[in-house]
Design a protein around this motif. Structure first.
Motif, PDB file in Angstrom:
ATOM      1  N   ASP A  63       0.928  -0.802   0.035  1.00  0.00           N
ATOM      2  CA  ASP A  63      -0.117  -0.421   0.275  1.00  0.00           C
ATOM      3  C   ASP A  63       1.113   1.899  -0.184  1.00  0.00           C
ATOM      4  O   ASP A  63       0.424   2.125  -0.132  1.00  0.00           O
ATOM      5  CB  ASP A  63      -1.061  -0.502   1.318  1.00  0.00           C
ATOM      6  CG  ASP A  63       0.070  -0.010   2.415  1.00  0.00           C
ATOM      7  OD1 ASP A  63       0.665  -0.746   2.349  1.00  0.00           O
ATOM      8  OD2 ASP A  63      -0.710   0.435   3.315  1.00  0.00           O
ATOM      9  N   HIS A  64       1.725   1.416   0.017  1.00  0.00           N
ATOM     10  CA  HIS A  64       3.292   1.846   0.135  1.00  0.00           C
ATOM     11  C   HIS A  64       4.309   2.613  -1.530  1.00  0.00           C
ATOM     12  O   HIS A  64       4.433   3.830  -1.618  1.00  0.00           O
ATOM     13  CB  HIS A  64       4.329   2.150   1.004  1.00  0.00           C
ATOM     14  CG  HIS A  64       3.372   3.253   2.080  1.00  0.00           C
ATOM     15  ND1 HIS A  64       3.136   3.392   3.142  1.00  0.00           N
ATOM     16  CD2 HIS A  64       2.389   1.726   2.935  1.00  0.00           C
ATOM     17  CE1 HIS A  64       1.876   3.856   4.324  1.00  0.00           C
ATOM     18  NE2 HIS A  64       2.099   2.257   3.774  1.00  0.00           N
ATOM     19  N   ASP A 138       4.018   4.353   7.520  1.00  0.00           N
ATOM     20  CA  ASP A 138       3.702   3.969   9.259  1.00  0.00           C
ATOM     21  C   ASP A 138       4.423   4.199  10.551  1.00  0.00           C
ATOM     22  O   ASP A 138       3.960   3.024  11.019  1.00  0.00           O
ATOM     23  CB  ASP A 138       3.540   2.678   8.633  1.00  0.00           C
ATOM     24  CG  ASP A 138       2.018   2.268   7.190  1.00  0.00           C
ATOM     25  OD1 ASP A 138       1.987   4.078   7.143  1.00  0.00           O
ATOM     26  OD2 ASP A 138       2.023   2.241   6.838  1.00  0.00           O
ATOM     27  N   HIS A 176      -1.369   7.431   6.588  1.00  0.00           N
ATOM     28  CA  HIS A 176      -2.662   6.813   6.496  1.00  0.00           C
ATOM     29  C   HIS A 176      -4.007   7.494   7.442  1.00  0.00           C
ATOM     30  O   HIS A 176      -3.763   8.137   8.461  1.00  0.00           O
ATOM     31  CB  HIS A 176      -2.901   5.235   7.516  1.00  0.00           C
ATOM     32  CG  HIS A 176      -2.490   3.582   7.486  1.00  0.00           C
ATOM     33  ND1 HIS A 176      -2.772   3.683   6.017  1.00  0.00           N
ATOM     34  CD2 HIS A 176      -1.143   3.710   6.797  1.00  0.00           C
ATOM     35  CE1 HIS A 176      -2.429   2.850   5.403  1.00  0.00           C
ATOM     36  NE2 HIS A 176      -1.120   2.254   5.561  1.00  0.00           N
TER      37      HIS A 176
HETATM   38 FE    FE Z   1       0.400   1.540   5.018  1.00  0.00          FE
END
Ligand code: FE
Ligand code: ZN
Length: 260
Positions: A63-64, A138, A176
């Motif tokens: 997701d990055h 994160d 996020h």
């Molecule tokens: Fe993430």
């Protein structure tokens, strides 16, 4: 949304469901931090008419990074891809591989690389003083921190402590929009923290208006984020852990959040 500092503009780019990527813009050139999804990033670049010089990857999670190939293909040109040397084996091909403490020049200014392992081993954060920004993905998040998947809670506490020592006015550009859930958890750790109660009210208003709560200011994280406050006597005593080390108290707070 965006903020400006000196000659820099930092644009937050919402991606996927709750990811954030960033554009750092100066004089018609831009760097991208994380590529969660190609379409919104390409749109943000084209809307502003900037040319992208660099793409920085904070860590290896899909997701990055998953938008990288499409972004490189669509934008073309000579784009330098930057990431962790420790993660070379599981990141896309890097043009610049960095270690903790390395400095490099981005859009004419120095950026300092910080290893913030914990969520993953090899997770990097990037501090850009001239833009008053730290890109933490994160590791440190608004009112929270990433789940400790690969490292230990001791490692994550050490990583967060490094970020906590940055100038308090630094904008924390994290990965996020988890702030509302983080707020519901934070209040279980410090139910009477007045700064936290006030911040939660602001978060509710922002989210009900569809506004992002990220980036946040480090000083506000220091006052309200339970994961940065494990060393404080009042937090320790609230958890009946007055005799425990800072890292042990952090570990307990992280475990509670995992099952929250
Ligand atoms: Fe993430
Ligand atoms: Zn991640």
């Amino acid at each position: 949304m965006s903020f400006e500092h000196g000659s820099y503009e930092i644009v937050t780019v919402p991606c996927n469901f709750d990811n954030y990527a960033y554009l750092i813009i100066k004089d018609g050139e831009a760097a991208i931090v994380d590529v969660s999804e190609s379409a919104p990033i390409i749109r943000a670049v084209r809307d502003r008419g900037v040319s992208v010089t660099d793409i920085i990857l904070t860590h290896h999670h899909d997701d990055h990074i998953q938008g990288l190939d499409t972004v490189l293909g669509d934008l073309g040109g000579d784009i330098r891809v930057i990431g962790a040397n420790a993660d070379k084996h599981r990141l896309p091909k890097l043009d610049l591989a960095l270690e903790d403490g390395d400095s490099f020049v981005l859009l004419g200014s120095d950026v300092r690389t910080m290893d913030v392992s914990g969520h993953t081993i090899g997770h990097l954060a990037f501090h850009m003083p001239d833009a008053n920004a730290a890109f933490t993905a994160d590791s440190l998040m608004a009112l929270g921190c990433g789940r400790v998947f690969e490292g230990t809670t001791d490692q994550m506490w050490a990583s967060l402590s490094k970020l906590a020592a940055l100038p308090p006015e630094t904008m924390i550009c994290s990965g996020h929009e988890y702030t509302e859930v983080n707020a519901r958890f934070a209040i279980t750790i410090e139910p009477e923290n007045p700064d936290l109660l006030a911040r939660i009210e602001r978060i509710k208003v922002a989210r009900s208006n569809g506004q992002a709560t990220v980036p946040s200011i480090l000083s506000e994280e220091l006052a309200t984020n339970p994961f940065l406050r494990a060393h404080l006597a009042e937090v320790k005593s609230g958890l009946n852990m007055s005799d425990k080390s800072d890292a042990e108290v952090f570990g307990e707070i992280r475990r509670r959040k995992d099952s929250f």
